[in-house]
Design an enzyme around this catalytic site. Sequence first.
Site, mmCIF file in Angstrom:
data_model
loop_
_atom_site.group_PDB
_atom_site.id
_atom_site.type_symbol
_atom_site.label_atom_id
_atom_site.label_comp_id
_atom_site.label_asym_id
_atom_site.label_seq_id
_atom_site.Cartn_x
_atom_site.Cartn_y
_atom_site.Cartn_z
ATOM 1 N N SER A 194 0.829 -1.199 0.000
ATOM 2 C CA SER A 194 0.000 0.000 0.000
ATOM 3 C C SER A 194 0.870 1.258 0.000
ATOM 4 C CB SER A 194 -0.964 -0.038 1.189
ATOM 5 O OG SER A 194 -1.908 0.990 1.097
ATOM 6 N N ASP A 338 -6.071 -4.282 -1.068
ATOM 7 C CA ASP A 338 -4.882 -3.902 -0.309
ATOM 8 C C ASP A 338 -4.118 -5.135 0.188
ATOM 9 O OD1 ASP A 338 -3.075 -2.920 1.599
ATOM 10 O OD2 ASP A 338 -4.387 -1.240 2.073
#
Length: 498
Positions: A194, A338
């Site tokens: 991320s 994610d």
Amino acid sequence: MQAFVGSYIAPLVPRFRTSESKSPVVEEKSPDVTTAQQVITTMNKEQKAAEEKTKRLLLQREKIIARVSVDNRTRALVQALQRASDVRVYISRVEDLSYHLLEFPETRGVAVKEKVISCLLRLKQANDPGLCSAVREALALVGYHKAVKGRGIRILSIDGGGLRGLVALQTLYKLEALTGKPIHKLFDYICGVSTGAILGYLLGIFQIPLRECDDLYRKLGSDIFKQNVIVGTMKMGWNHAFYDSEAWEKLLKEKMGSNILVETARNPLCPKVAAVSTIVNRGTPLKAYVFRNYNLLPGVRPHYLGGCHHRLWQAIRATSAAPGYFQEFPLGEDLHQDGGLLINNPTALAVHESKCLWPNTPLECVVSLGTGRFENPNKNNVTHTSLRTKLTNVISSATDTEEVHAMLDAFLPPDTYFRFNPYISEDISMDENRQEKLNLLQTECMRYLQRNDEKLKKVARILNREKSSVQRMSDWAKLRADMFNGFSFSSKAAAGLL
């Protein structure tokens, strides 16, 4: 009277007997009809099975022919490269080979058997910059990588955490100041999840100065994490994303362009870089996916799925698709979210991938950067929470990073592994964009680094160590052997080719 009745009934008796004698004949024929129908049904089934088998064999034959054709094409490309004599022809044929390997990555083994590595390494000694760049990309696609910078593998791993990535930036500032070198020259392998992946790409691939990264981070916060609460809540109901995923995607395309990951290998100063996402549509358990700017040698099978054929912006879009914040990202047949859903601290993954890249090289320095941790002193049970709070709690639980840290701290060699993850006084969310809160985060991190000054200096000393003369001689001898004697697989890789 009896004679009359008898004479009347007598002619009827044969008829009754005839009808009775006919009925068994009918009854005897019905089993024959049933048997015939069963035989026909069986024959039809056998015929269908035979047809299906024939189709399977034809399909298998077509696949074999196609594979043989592709393998022959690979051999032809390598042989054409070996026969070339002009620099322009060399460049054209190296790029043709790279395009072929990108389209058919399973043919790497055939190319290696045809001694493509030796050929490419000899071409790499040329003085032509264009040819050297093309050769570096081809070597990355084949899975051959140059020796590490220092005495062992140097790894940088950066956790996820949204705009709290500013915490990791402060630690990197200190490392650059203590070593006098930019981040991309300090590490062989950079891995992130991320926000950590964004930092890894900016510093490792684009090699942007840290000060510009800091400014860019703050600008991203004001541009992307800006949403009217009512509109954001309505978006959550429509597509489970509070923020505008399309605007985020458009920004990534503008800033990162459409280059493919493996093309970054053309830059001789670019380290190996990886971004981690989570595939959420292949059932359970969820699977991590590694967006690599490199390939591994044929026969080396990593634990994690991954590829180098994606575009830079796609990798960041996939790894940053945090549930509740941005929409999941479809890529091919997979849906990505994610990477922090599975691996918010990617240090163990980075160690595994690095050992696949350089299996005979020890670890020298593993630097793991967190994005701040907060412990809530309020232990009272809460009977009701908002949907946003529930999502935050689930994500916080799923993205815990300290378990990985405890494991690595126990198992990695001493003076090899270094973790920096400061405590913060407030629970600052991933999408915090108020400048006063970001400044508070930065200030607390600087205090933490002051308390850990000796630890940082130790890391800097390790990162500044040069290779010994014996190591340099060993690297030179291996390169010469691979150039002229032919590259030799390790036993493990060779077994994978058979």
